[in-house]
Scaffold this motif. Structure first.
Motif, PDB file in Angstrom:
ATOM      1  N   GLY A   1      10.542  15.663 -12.021  1.00 16.56           N
ATOM      2  CA  GLY A   1       9.410  16.134 -11.227  1.00 16.56           C
ATOM      3  C   GLY A   1       8.926  15.155 -10.186  1.00 16.56           C
ATOM      4  O   GLY A   1       8.007  15.427  -9.429  1.00 16.56           O
ATOM      5  N   PHE A   2       9.573  13.993 -10.144  1.00 15.65           N
ATOM      6  CA  PHE A   2       9.077  12.957  -9.244  1.00 15.65           C
ATOM      7  C   PHE A   2       9.398  13.306  -7.807  1.00 15.65           C
ATOM      8  O   PHE A   2      10.508  13.731  -7.481  1.00 15.65           O
ATOM      9  CB  PHE A   2       9.705  11.607  -9.617  1.00 15.65           C
ATOM     10  N   HIS A   3       8.403  13.106  -6.948  1.00 12.28           N
ATOM     11  CA  HIS A   3       8.674  13.333  -5.536  1.00 12.28           C
ATOM     12  C   HIS A   3       7.791  12.423  -4.715  1.00 12.28           C
ATOM     13  O   HIS A   3       6.569  12.434  -4.856  1.00 12.28           O
ATOM     14  CB  HIS A   3       8.401  14.813  -5.181  1.00 12.28           C
ATOM     15  N   TYR A   4       8.417  11.679  -3.835  1.00  8.58           N
ATOM     16  CA  TYR A   4       7.635  10.792  -2.984  1.00  8.58           C
ATOM     17  C   TYR A   4       8.162  10.896  -1.571  1.00  8.58           C
ATOM     18  O   TYR A   4       9.353  10.697  -1.318  1.00  8.58           O
ATOM     19  CB  TYR A   4       7.727   9.343  -3.492  1.00  8.58           C
ATOM     20  N   GLU A   5       7.276  11.231  -0.652  1.00 12.13           N
ATOM     21  CA  GLU A   5       7.683  11.306   0.752  1.00 12.13           C
ATOM     22  C   GLU A   5       7.750   9.912   1.316  1.00 12.13           C
ATOM     23  O   GLU A   5       6.820   9.143   1.196  1.00 12.13           O
ATOM     24  CB  GLU A   5       6.646  12.103   1.570  1.00 12.13           C
ATOM     25  N   GLY A   6       8.807   9.635   1.983  1.00 12.46           N
ATOM     26  CA  GLY A   6       8.860   8.318   2.607  1.00 12.46           C
ATOM     27  C   GLY A   6      10.030   7.520   2.067  1.00 12.46           C
ATOM     28  O   GLY A   6      10.696   7.890   1.117  1.00 12.46           O
ATOM     29  N   SER A   7      10.226   6.424   2.739  1.00  9.56           N
ATOM     30  CA  SER A   7      11.339   5.572   2.339  1.00  9.56           C
ATOM     31  C   SER A   7      10.993   4.919   1.000  1.00  9.56           C
ATOM     32  O   SER A   7       9.886   5.044   0.505  1.00  9.56           O
ATOM     33  CB  SER A   7      11.577   4.515   3.395  1.00  9.56           C
ATOM     34  N   HIS A   8      11.885   4.230   0.430  1.00  7.88           N
ATOM     35  CA  HIS A   8      11.676   3.511  -0.829  1.00  7.88           C
ATOM     36  C   HIS A   8      11.408   4.435  -2.006  1.00  7.88           C
ATOM     37  O   HIS A   8      10.910   3.981  -3.018  1.00  7.88           O
ATOM     38  CB  HIS A   8      10.466   2.560  -0.787  1.00  7.88           C
ATOM     39  N   ALA A   9      11.687   5.736  -1.832  1.00  8.20           N
ATOM     40  CA  ALA A   9      11.287   6.653  -2.907  1.00  8.20           C
ATOM     41  C   ALA A   9      11.816   6.192  -4.256  1.00  8.20           C
ATOM     42  O   ALA A   9      11.104   6.202  -5.254  1.00  8.20           O
ATOM     43  CB  ALA A   9      11.766   8.055  -2.601  1.00  8.20           C
ATOM     44  N   ARG A  10      13.087   5.800  -4.290  1.00 10.47           N
ATOM     45  CA  ARG A  10      13.669   5.374  -5.574  1.00 10.47           C
ATOM     46  C   ARG A  10      12.911   4.213  -6.186  1.00 10.47           C
ATOM     47  O   ARG A  10      12.655   4.190  -7.385  1.00 10.47           O
ATOM     48  CB  ARG A  10      15.097   4.875  -5.343  1.00 10.47           C
ATOM     49  N   GLN A  11      12.589   3.256  -5.316  1.00  9.73           N
ATOM     50  CA  GLN A  11      11.951   2.054  -5.862  1.00  9.73           C
ATOM     51  C   GLN A  11      10.513   2.344  -6.243  1.00  9.73           C
ATOM     52  O   GLN A  11       9.966   1.726  -7.153  1.00  9.73           O
ATOM     53  CB  GLN A  11      12.013   0.915  -4.846  1.00  9.73           C
ATOM     54  N   VAL A  12       9.872   3.276  -5.527  1.00 10.89           N
ATOM     55  CA  VAL A  12       8.521   3.673  -5.932  1.00 10.89           C
ATOM     56  C   VAL A  12       8.584   4.327  -7.307  1.00 10.89           C
ATOM     57  O   VAL A  12       7.722   4.111  -8.162  1.00 10.89           O
ATOM     58  CB  VAL A  12       7.888   4.625  -4.892  1.00 10.89           C
ATOM     59  N   GLN A  13       9.655   5.093  -7.536  1.00 12.64           N
ATOM     60  CA  GLN A  13       9.814   5.692  -8.865  1.00 12.64           C
ATOM     61  C   GLN A  13       9.990   4.602  -9.918  1.00 12.64           C
ATOM     62  O   GLN A  13       9.471   4.719 -11.029  1.00 12.64           O
ATOM     63  CB  GLN A  13      11.023   6.638  -8.883  1.00 12.64           C
ATOM     64  N   LEU A  14      10.724   3.557  -9.545  1.00 11.49           N
ATOM     65  CA  LEU A  14      10.901   2.448 -10.483  1.00 11.49           C
ATOM     66  C   LEU A  14       9.555   1.813 -10.813  1.00 11.49           C
ATOM     67  O   LEU A  14       9.250   1.513 -11.971  1.00 11.49           O
ATOM     68  CB  LEU A  14      11.847   1.408  -9.869  1.00 11.49           C
ATOM     69  N   PHE A  15       8.721   1.647  -9.781  1.00 11.83           N
ATOM     70  CA  PHE A  15       7.378   1.098 -10.023  1.00 11.83           C
ATOM     71  C   PHE A  15       6.639   1.954 -11.038  1.00 11.83           C
ATOM     72  O   PHE A  15       6.029   1.452 -11.990  1.00 11.83           O
ATOM     73  CB  PHE A  15       6.586   1.035  -8.720  1.00 11.83           C
ATOM     74  N   PHE A  16       6.692   3.265 -10.800  1.00  9.56           N
ATOM     75  CA  PHE A  16       5.946   4.132 -11.706  1.00  9.56           C
ATOM     76  C   PHE A  16       6.550   4.174 -13.093  1.00  9.56           C
ATOM     77  O   PHE A  16       5.836   4.387 -14.074  1.00  9.56           O
ATOM     78  CB  PHE A  16       5.790   5.537 -11.108  1.00  9.56           C
ATOM     79  N   SER A  17       7.855   3.936 -13.201  1.00  9.38           N
ATOM     80  CA  SER A  17       8.437   3.824 -14.542  1.00  9.38           C
ATOM     81  C   SER A  17       7.813   2.664 -15.279  1.00  9.38           C
ATOM     82  O   SER A  17       7.401   2.789 -16.426  1.00  9.38           O
ATOM     83  CB  SER A  17       9.938   3.591 -14.461  1.00  9.38           C
ATOM     84  N   PHE A  18       7.747   1.522 -14.603  1.00  8.00           N
ATOM     85  CA  PHE A  18       7.119   0.377 -15.254  1.00  8.00           C
ATOM     86  C   PHE A  18       5.655   0.668 -15.540  1.00  8.00           C
ATOM     87  O   PHE A  18       5.132   0.332 -16.603  1.00  8.00           O
ATOM     88  CB  PHE A  18       7.262  -0.884 -14.400  1.00  8.00           C
ATOM     89  N   TYR A  19       4.984   1.304 -14.591  1.00  5.21           N
ATOM     90  CA  TYR A  19       3.567   1.621 -14.788  1.00  5.21           C
ATOM     91  C   TYR A  19       3.378   2.446 -16.056  1.00  5.21           C
ATOM     92  O   TYR A  19       2.555   2.117 -16.911  1.00  5.21           O
ATOM     93  CB  TYR A  19       3.041   2.393 -13.582  1.00  5.21           C
ATOM     94  N   PHE A  20       4.171   3.509 -16.181  1.00  2.00           N
ATOM     95  CA  PHE A  20       3.975   4.381 -17.331  1.00  2.00           C
ATOM     96  C   PHE A  20       4.394   3.726 -18.634  1.00  2.00           C
ATOM     97  O   PHE A  20       3.725   3.873 -19.656  1.00  2.00           O
ATOM     98  CB  PHE A  20       4.715   5.709 -17.137  1.00  2.00           C
ATOM     99  N   VAL A  21       5.506   2.979 -18.613  1.00  2.00           N
ATOM    100  CA  VAL A  21       5.917   2.334 -19.865  1.00  2.00           C
ATOM    101  C   VAL A  21       4.905   1.267 -20.271  1.00  2.00           C
ATOM    102  O   VAL A  21       4.494   1.188 -21.426  1.00  2.00           O
ATOM    103  CB  VAL A  21       7.333   1.716 -19.745  1.00  2.00           C
ATOM    104  N   MET A  22       4.474   0.472 -19.311  1.00  2.00           N
ATOM    105  CA  MET A  22       3.551  -0.613 -19.663  1.00  2.00           C
ATOM    106  C   MET A  22       2.189  -0.088 -20.090  1.00  2.00           C
ATOM    107  O   MET A  22       1.655  -0.464 -21.138  1.00  2.00           O
ATOM    108  CB  MET A  22       3.415  -1.590 -18.486  1.00  2.00           C
TER     109      MET A  22
END
Lengths: 323, 215, 549
Positions: B131-152
């Motif tokens: 369900g992840f969707h981010y407009e703009g560049s770096h989308a993958r890495q923003v998803q990585l950020f949020f992975s850490f955010y949610f796990v932590m």
């Protein structure tokens, strides 16, 4: 070494460092033999010599000897430090390719090795090299971690699917064919990902290289791809070009948007093709599309060869793409 | 108030040994928790350095107001927890229960606010996964950020839920009059645990919410 | 104290085994001795499972072609062998069986500091085993016990997460055990029992417990991140998604290297006890052995990168890990020398536990020395991921840990069960195991240097002779492991009652009846002498002061 062929204990020595590695190995075997035979026989001797003679026997107590403790702490320390220095020095040589090394590209994928020579000649699961010439392999995986291992050369290096290329170098010293193994578990046909390294006399190697008409060198292939994938529509000399001009840029340090710098090396070029948004050169907008899934690792290597060949423009006149 | 004799478990010689052992045990457990969260912090740091731009974007997507309120809430809950321990030392039954309930309340507020934040993330398609969707560049890495955010923060929230559970048990025990100046270890140890969970948040909040913040 | 085996012994009337009956009294027990037996039964099951997978591997490797099973199945066999053996046997066995049983008694306590947490640790362990075994029944896992990414996160289509969480829970169990031991040893020692009067078995478990508490959480996180990536397709470890595969290796090995010291240190503790008892002498260099255990535990946290010399780690980092790995070998060498010196001028008897201990000395020496080959950078490049590595770690894990485990089981069996087993059969199986083991694993050193990679289903023909030797050895080794099952079980019913101290050994556990009562001691003992104080008996015998040697 007739015995060696009946019951081989080590592979052929077919590279410039194989013998060095074997000497160190034999030294280790020697120390280990002395120590293990020593311990085994001492334990065995004590067990016999001091076996219990009567049920009530209690031996004289011996508490310890600090001198002995120090001796048998310092002696292994000295031996291990010798091993460390010797091993590290040889390792340093093993990890620093000479500048005149011939570069060959290797792409590993489940479950085969794809090799590409600069002249364009390709092979699968075989690597032909000339004897007496340093060769440096530039390696990448398309999927999981593999490892490129040539026992006869005593060299090995893991092949990663990024973020960086990995490399290994060797200089073959004997003609012949030698085992090539994948040696990092990579799935179902891991033990089938094997092949051979064929070492030839230089003249034979030249003949082999030009034997099959390949059509284009890696550089030529790269130039073709550069146009085919429309790289040139942004990376060109026109004012207001959407991408930086790549001529002469390879190997230099570039400034990135958001601060920071990066060296434009193989890893950076590859990352720019696959994940362009991560590191953008300062002054340019993030409009480069990603080519992940569209361009194979070999094609990336060909583009790389082309980009590396681009010389910086001389004087004020800019010549696009001239070698 | 009459002092009840401390309940000494059969394996211990006396109450002092029991207290010392329980204390050392809890400290060891917390050290182990530090190693656990440490691994997460290490991973986060590695990628923060590697993808600084994307992580900066990610930090900016987090709701500073809610995070800030949560920080204050949690610090207050550590205060109420400390007061609960103090009340237990004095054997004041009503006070223990009151402060424990206050801590539970504040902890629940924290969890509730986290729930609000998570819901907002879900609505903005910032939850990693299909369900992840981010407009703009770096989308993958923003998803990585949020992975850490949610796990932590998720791991942290899990520890808070366990903490609230422990506090509920303590409320029950306190209500039954089990704590006094001779025996209040469970309250003290749970207090240690609660403070630790608080400290983890003190590190999480700036790392996730504040670094690279635009304003 | 003089041996009392000449006197006919009888079982005590009431002890921990008959204190209460019924399944509930076992499944809800908080008695550390019963929990130790629960663990004994569980780890034995996992050992047999892991062994069965090994049998399949060695059978396949009799021939160069992959003709017994297909590649996917073979890959599952070696993976599950590793997972079962590492997480469900080698790490828990000695601490959770022998440590649980003995540590409270050895420190003069009635139980561990936290008996209920002890029971919880067993349940968590069983939960982990259920996950892992369930994954195996459902279809297995084929990533190797090392779960390297991105194969395990993105490419494997087997039960990775279930197995990994099996390991996760086994790890949690390990943390709880370690925590319990540290608190018990710190806070519950009997009066007079100072640190330097503790049996070395206790020192060894103390050092092990430090590693368990500090190291295991890191692999817990590695497993969580692995699962997150696998389920949500995030790029933590997969480069195709922007991740770094080597980061996983760092997180994995940061635990898994200290883990090997979790596996060997307790065994070293057992060996100290065995050598002293069966040489009837105080250990040579007590302080050095005690400190070397702690030294190994601490240094062990600094060497993980020696598993990654060819992974893409920097050359400089490689050099640092190499020199540190050399250093960690020193304390182990010191121990081997000290144990051997303990035998000097001892009074040595050859009962089965001593045979296991002597076997340990030789096999662990070889295992440790071959570790030096791997710490040496230039040689490790050639040997990494070959059969040399497999031979090295099996010498330590099987030749070291399992020999110590079996030696300890045999040594304390009379205490645990109250019965003696037939020593001739025990000596026989020890010898069978020793011979079978060497035949299985020594050829693998040669195979490794020849270049045979590990985890290979099929191999070039020139490697067959050595593989056949290895498989032949494995069949002997397997038989050697099965024989003790038979006579130990037999002894439960028909074995002679043992009496409190069948071996004439020193140590608080030998002052209690065999089997001990539920709370171990009627009165807390007071300790007035050093560990392994055979000197007093020597003096008593001579009727005079013994000259200090």
């Amino acid at each position: 070494m007739i015995l060696q062929s009946q019951l081989p204990l080590f592979p052929e020595q077919a590279s410039s460092i194989a013998r060095q590695v074997d000497y160190l190995y034999f030294f280790l075997v020697g120390i280990s033999a002395i120590l293990s035979v020593g311990i085994f026989s001492t334990v065995f001797y004590f067990a016999l010599r001091y076996r219990r003679k009567s049920e009530d026997e209690i031996p004289k107590p011996i508490h310890g000897s600090t001198l002995l403790e120090i001796t048998w702490s310092v002696t292994p320390l000295v031996v291990t430090m010798i091993l460390f220095v010797w091993g590290a020095a040889l390792y340093y040589r093993m990890t620093n390719a000479p500048p005149n090394a011939m570069q060959i590209n290797v792409v590993g994928k489940q479950w085969m090795w794809k090799i590409q020579h600069p002249t364009g000649r390709r092979e699968i699961n075989e690597l032909h090299v000339p004897v007496g010439q340093p060769v440096k392999l530039n390696m990448i995986s398309e999927d999981v971690i593999h490892s490129f291992y040539i026992p006869a050369f005593r060299v090995k290096q893991d092949v990663l699917p990024g973020p960086e290329y990995s490399s290994v170098w060797f200089e073959a010293t004997r003609t012949g064919a030698y085992h090539l193994f994948c040696t990092e578990y990579c799935g179902t046909k891991h033990s089938g990902m094997i092949g051979k390294v064929v070492v030839m006399e230089p003249a034979d190697f030249e003949q082999w290289l030009s034997g099959v008409p390949t059509g284009e060198t890696m550089e030529q292939a790269g130039e073709r791809l550069f146009v085919q994938y429309n790289c040139n529509t942004c990376h060109n000399t026109s004012s207001g070009a959407r991408g930086p001009l790549l001529d002469g840029l390879f190997g230099s340090t570039v400034k990135l948007t958001g601060g920071g710098t990066a060296v434009m090396n193989e890893g950076y070029v590859r990352e720019s093709i696959l994940r362009p948004a991560v590191k953008i050169v300062a002054g340019y907008r993030p409009v480069m599309p990603t080519f992940q899934g569209q361009i194979s690792e070999e094609a990336i290597l060909q583009l790389m060869a082309y980009i590396k060949s681009l010389k910086a423009p001389e004087g004020g006149a800019r010549k696009g793409g001239e070698k | 108030m009459a002092e009840a004799a401390a309940v000494v478990a059969h394996q211990f010689d006396d109450a002092e040994q029991q207290r010392d052992s329980v204390s050392l045990g809890m400290w060891l457990f917390l050290i182990q928790e530090i190693m656990f969260f440490g691994g997460l912090f290490l991973g986060y740091t590695v990628y923060r350095y590697k993808y600084s731009e994307a992580f900066r974007i990610g930090s900016n997507e987090l709701e500073l107001a809610w995070g800030g309120i949560n920080t204050v809430v949690l610090i207050f809950s550590s205060l109420t927890m400390a007061l609960a321990v103090h009340a237990a030392q004095l054997g004041k039954r009503k006070a223990i229960v009151a402060w424990l309930l206050a801590t539970i309340l504040l902890g629940s507020v924290f969890l509730g606010i986290k729930g609000i934040e998570y819901t907002h993330k879900f609505e903005h398609h910032l939850v990693p996964g299909p369900g992840f969707h981010y407009e703009g560049s770096h989308a993958r890495q923003v998803q990585l950020f949020f992975s850490f955010y949610f796990v932590m923060t998720g791991m942290h929230a899990l520890h808070m839920v366990i903490g609230v559970g422990l506090l509920a048990v303590l409320v029950w025990m306190a209500q039954a009059g089990k704590f006094d100046s001779a025996y209040y270890s469970p309250v003290e140890m749970t207090g240690l645990y609660w403070h630790f969970v608080d400290i983890v948040w003190i590190f999480l909040f700036p790392l996730l919410y504040l670094l690279g913040r635009d304003r | 104290m003089a041996s009392e085996t000449t006197i006919e012994q009888a079982l005590p009337r009431k002890h921990y085994l008959n204190a209460s009956y019924g399944v509930k009294s076992w499944l809800l027990t908080t008695d550390h001795k019963r929990i130790a037996l629960l663990y004994l039964m569980t780890v034995t099951v996992f050992f047999l499972l892991g062994g069965a997978f090994a049998v399949m591997v060695r059978l396949e490797l009799l021939t160069p072609a992959g003709d017994l099973m297909d590649s996917e199945t073979y890959n599952k066999m070696f993976t599950m062998h590793g997972v079962m053996m590492v997480f469900f046997f080698l790490i828990p066995a000695i601490p959770a069986v022998l440590g649980n049983f003995l540590i409270p008694i050895m420190v003069g306590a009635r139980d561990l500091a936290f008996p209920r947490i002890n029971l919880l640790s067993w349940y968590v362990f069983v939960l982990g085993g259920t996950f892992a075994f369930g994954a195996m029944l459902a279809g297995g896992v084929d990533t190797g016990w090392t779960f390297y990414t991105p194969y395990s996160t993105t490419y494997a289509n087997t039960y990775v997460i279930a197995t990994a969480f099996g390991a996760f829970f086994a790890g949690f169990s390990s943390i709880l055990t370690g925590l319990n031991f540290i608190v018990t040893i710190h806070k519950m020692r009997a009066p007079g029992l100072t640190w330097f009067r503790l049996p070395l078995f206790v020192w060894a478990h103390y050092a092990t417990s430090v590693i368990q508490v500090l190291g295991t959480p890191v692999i817990a996180i590695a497993i969580v991140l692995l699962a997150v990536e696998r389920v949500f397709r995030i790029g933590i470890f997969d480069p195709a998604l922007g991740g770094d595969p080597v980061l996983f290796q760092h997180l994995f090995w940061f635990y898994s290297h200290p883990a090997v010291y979790i596996m060997i240190l307790p065994s070293m503790g057992v060996i100290s006890e065995l050598i002293c008892c069966f040489s009837r002498k105080k250990v040579f260099g007590y302080h050095f052995i005690a400190f070397s255990s702690v030294g190994i535990a601490l240094l062990g946290f600094l060497v993980w990168g020696h598993h990654m010399f060819v992974s893409g780690q920097s050359v400089f980092a490689g050099m640092i890990f190499s020199v540190l790995s050399m250093l960690v070998a020193i304390p182990s060498a010191v121990k081997v020398f000290n144990w051997t010196a303990t035998m000097y001028r001892g009074s040595i008897s050859y009962q089965a536990p001593m045979l296991y201990a002597m076997g340990f000395l030789g096999l662990f020496t070889i295992g440790g020395l071959t570790g030096l080959f791997l710490a040496t950078l230039a040689v490790d490049v050639h040997l990494h991921d070959t059969y040399f590595i497999i031979a090295h770690f099996h010498y330590i894990m099987v030749g070291g840990t399992i020999m110590g485990y079996l030696g300890g089981i045999h040594y304390w069996w009379p205490k645990i069960s109250g019965r003696l087993y037939p020593d001739m059969w025990a000596r026989f199986s020890a010898l069978v195991i020793f011979v079978g083991f060497n035949l299985t694993f020594f050829p693998q050193f040669v195979l490794g240097y020849m270049g045979m990679p590990r985890r290979y289903h099929a191999y070039p023909e020139e490697f067959q002779v050595l593989n056949v030797m290895s498989s032949a050895g494995a069949s002997i080794l397997g038989v050697g492991y099965l024989i003790p099952l038979v006579y130990l079980l037999w002894s439960l019913r028909y074995g002679q009652p043992a009496g409190p101290n069948p071996w004439g050994a020193k140590g608080l556990e030998w002052l209690t009846p065999s089997p001990p009562p539920t709370f171990n001691f009627d009165e807390t003992p007071e300790v007035t002498e050093e560990a392994y104080e055979y000197q007093k008996d020597y003096e008593k015998q001579r009727g005079k002061e013994a000259p200090v040697g």
